[in-house]
Design an enzyme around this catalytic site. Structure first.
Site, PDB file in Angstrom:
ATOM      1  N   LYS A 253      26.681 -53.214   0.600  1.00 31.10           N
ATOM      2  CA  LYS A 253      25.552 -51.921  -0.530  1.00 31.10           C
ATOM      3  C   LYS A 253      25.519 -50.796   0.587  1.00 31.10           C
ATOM      4  O   LYS A 253      25.527 -49.572   0.001  1.00 31.10           O
ATOM      5  CB  LYS A 253      24.654 -52.717  -1.206  1.00 31.10           C
ATOM      6  CG  LYS A 253      23.780 -52.110  -2.253  1.00 31.10           C
ATOM      7  CD  LYS A 253      24.694 -50.874  -3.561  1.00 31.10           C
ATOM      8  CE  LYS A 253      23.180 -50.416  -4.014  1.00 31.10           C
ATOM      9  NZ  LYS A 253      23.600 -49.317  -4.597  1.00 31.10           N
TER      10      LYS A 253
ATOM     11  N   GLY B 121      21.860 -28.403  -1.060  1.00 26.79           N
ATOM     12  CA  GLY B 121      20.761 -27.877  -1.963  1.00 26.79           C
ATOM     13  C   GLY B 121      19.732 -28.709  -1.445  1.00 26.79           C
ATOM     14  O   GLY B 121      19.645 -28.356  -0.386  1.00 26.79           O
TER      15      GLY B 121
ATOM     16  N   GLY C 128      17.076 -36.999  -4.094  1.00 30.40           N
ATOM     17  CA  GLY C 128      15.830 -37.986  -3.914  1.00 30.40           C
ATOM     18  C   GLY C 128      17.230 -38.908  -5.031  1.00 30.40           C
ATOM     19  O   GLY C 128      17.437 -39.589  -4.626  1.00 30.40           O
TER      20      GLY C 128
ATOM     21  N   CYS D  48      17.802 -44.907  -4.972  1.00 28.41           N
ATOM     22  CA  CYS D  48      18.229 -45.201  -4.299  1.00 28.41           C
ATOM     23  C   CYS D  48      19.013 -44.785  -2.518  1.00 28.41           C
ATOM     24  O   CYS D  48      18.389 -45.287  -1.170  1.00 28.41           O
ATOM     25  CB  CYS D  48      19.981 -45.510  -5.141  1.00 28.41           C
ATOM     26  SG  CYS D  48      19.880 -46.424  -6.164  1.00 28.41           S
TER      27      CYS D  48
END
Length: 447
Positions: free
Chosen positions: A210, A259, A263, A266
Site C-alpha cells: 500500500k 501542477g 494533496g 493519502c
C-alpha cells in the site's frame, strides 16, 4: 456474508456500501453519534460520486445498518474491518491509537472466531501489533478464542472510489491463515469474476504494498513538477515534454501532470509515514524525502507567481480563486494546495473570493467566517471586482470558461493557473497575462 466495518470515514463508508450492494450484510460502527444519526437519515458526510445512491439502497434493503454500539458490531460479523484513520504523529509516523483501540474493542466483545481485517493504511508490522493487542485482551478475559489478522489495503482514488471498489484492479490479501484466505476470497468473489484479481502474500508485504503504491504515484508527480520547474528556466513547455515522455509505454500518461502540488488524505501522509518507517530501521530514504520536499516547494508556486507579478505589494488586492478541494469530484481539502495559497495571500494582506463546486462547506468548517475570505455560489461571481484569477483545482467547469467575461470582470486580465488548463498562446492573443506551471512561454513573457 456478515461483515462489520469500524470507522465510517472515506474508506469505510465506500467499502461498506459496495459490499452491501454486492449482497453482503454490513454493520457500520463509528464513535461519532452525529455521523451515525445522519447516515440513518440518509445524510452522507462526504461527497463521492455514486456513494449516496448506494448507501440509500443498502439502508432501504436492510443490508446496510449504522450504529455506535461496538458490541453489536462485533457480534454481527465474522469479518471485522478496521477502517479508522491513521493520522500523522508529530514526527510524521502513522498514529495507530485508533487502530489498536478497535482491535481492543473487538477482543473485548468477541465470543467466537473472527477474521480481523486491517483496511486502514498502516505501517509494516501493524498486524503484529493488532494481533498482540487482541491476544492480550483475550488473556485478560481468560479466554482462548481463535482469530486471524489480515492486511487488505485499499487502492481507492477519491472522486472515483465507488468505481474503484466495484471494479478493483487488484485485491491484495496479506495472510498466512488458510481459513482467513478462504473467507476473504468468498467476500470478494462478486468483484473477481472476469479474471483473478486476488493477490495473496504475507502480511508485511501487503502492508508495504500500500505504501509503495502511493509513494510511487507521489514520486511521479514530484518528478514532473521538478522537470516543470526546469522547463520554466530553460524556456521549454512541460506540456510538450509530458506528451513526449508519456507516449513511452514504460512511462505512460498517468500521474505525470505537473501542477501546484499534490494533496489529499493519502499521498502526503503516506510518504511521510514510509520515510519515518525507513528511518526507524536505520535506512535513509533520500528519494522519498525529496518527493516530499519537492511537493512542499511546489505548493508555494502560485503565491510566488502572484507576489512577483504584483511586485510584492498584495495589500488590499483581491484574488479570485477557482478550486478549493485538493482534486476534482471531492470535497476533501486535506493538504490542499488552495489552503497554502490562501493562507499566504492572507498573510500578505490580500483577500480571496473563492468558488468550488463541492468544497465550500468544508472551507467554512476549516476557516470559519473571515473578513478576507468570501465564498461565492458561481465561478463568475468569484471574478467580480477581483485583481486576478488563480486556479488550484481542475474541475471540469473551469476547463472552457468564457474568457471575454473573465477579462471584463477582472481589474486586470491576469490568470495564475496551477493546473495548466489553458494554452498560453491563445490567452496571450486575447490579451491575458498568463502564468502556468512549467510552460516556458507563459512564464518568460511575464518576466
Amino acid at each position: 456474508m456478515k461483515v462489520t466495518v469500524f470507522g465510517i470515514g472515506y474508506v469505510g463508508l465506500v467499502q461498506a456500501a459496495v459490499l452491501a450492494d454486492a449482497g453482503h450484510h454490513v454493520c457500520c460502527v463509528d464513535i461519532d453519534p452525529d455521523k451515525i444519526a445522519g447516515l440513518k437519515k440518509g445524510v452522507i458526510p462526504i461527497y463521492e460520486p455514486g456513494l449516496e445512491a448506494l448507501v440509500l439502497k443498502g439502508t432501504r434493503e436492510g443490508r446496510l445498518v449504522f450504529t455506535t454500539d461496538a458490541a453489536m458490531g462485533v457480534g454481527h460479523g465474522q469479518l471485522q474491518f478496521i477502517a479508522v484513520g491513521t493520522p500523522p504523529d508529530e514526527d510524521g509516523s502513522a498514529d495507530l491509537k485508533y487502530v489498536l483501540a478497535v482491535a481492543e474493542t473487538i477482543a473485548r466483545h468477541m465470543a467466537g472466531r473472527k477474521v480481523i481485517i486491517n483496511k486502514s493504511t498502516v505501517p509494516v508490522g501493524t498486524a503484529d501489533k493488532v494481533s498482540a493487542k487482541v491476544a492480550a485482551v483475550l488473556a485478560e478475559r481468560g479466554e482462548s478464542l481463535p482469530y486471524a489478522v489480515v492486511s487488505n489495503p485499499e487502492f481507492l482514488k477519491e472522486g472515483a472510489a465507488v468505481s474503484d471498489c466495484q471494479k478493483p484492479d487488484r485485491i491484495v490479501i496479506g495472510t498466512s491463515d488458510s481459513e482467513a484466505e478462504k473467507a476473504m476470497r468468498e467476500l470478494y468473489a462478486p468483484f473477481n469474476r472476469n479474471h483473478d484479481k486476488v493477490i495473496v502474500m504475507d502480511v508485511r508485504s501487503a502492508e508495504l504494498t500500500k505504501y509503495a503504491a502511493n509513494c510511487m504515484l507521489a514520486t511521479k508527480i514530484s518528478f514532473m513538477n521538478e522537470i516543470a520547474n526546469l522547463a520554466e528556466l530553460l524556456g521549454a513547455d512541460i506540456e510538450a515534454v509530458r506528451k513526449g515522455i508519456g507516449s513511452d509505454p514504460r512511462i505512460g500518461y498517468h500521474f505525470i501532470y505537473p501542477g501546484c502540488g499534490y494533496g489529499g488524505s493519502c499521498f502526503p501522509k503516506d510518504v511521510q509515514a514510509l520515510v519515518r518507517t525507513a528511518q526507524q530501521v536505520g535506512y535513509e530514504p533520500a528519494l522519498l524525502q525529496s518527493v516530499e520536499d519537492v511537493n512542499y516547494r511546489q505548493k508555494q508556486k502560485l503565491f510566488q507567481f502572484i507576489n512577483r507579478h504584483f511586485k510584492g505589494d498584495l495589500e488590499g488586492k483581491t484574488i479570485a480563486l477557482w478550486g478549493l478541494a485538493f482534486k476534482p469530484n471531492t470535497d476533501d481539502m486535506r493538504e490542499a494546495s488552495s489552503r497554502v495559497l490562501m493562507e499566504a495571500l492572507w498573510a500578505a494582506g490580500a483577500k480571496v473570493q473563492a468558488f468550488d463546486p463541492e468544497a465550500m462547506d468544508e472551507t467554512t468548517r476549516i476557516y470559519g467566517q473571515r473578513s478576507d475570505l468570501k465564498l461565492v455560489s458561481t465561478l463568475e461571481e468569484a471574478l467580480a471586482g477581483a485583481d486576478a484569477l488563480a486556479i488550484c483545482t481542475e474541475w471540469q467547469p473551469f476547463r472552457a470558461p468564457d474568457f471575454e467575461r473573465i477579462k471584463a470582470s477582472l481589474s486586470q486580465p491576469v490568470i495564475f493557473d496551477g493546473r495548466n488548463l489553458y494554452e498560453p498562446a491563445a490567452l496571450k492573443a486575447q490579451g491575458f497575462t498568463y502564468y502556468a506551471i512549467g510552460r516556458g512561454d507563459s512564464i518568460s513573457q511575464n518576466q
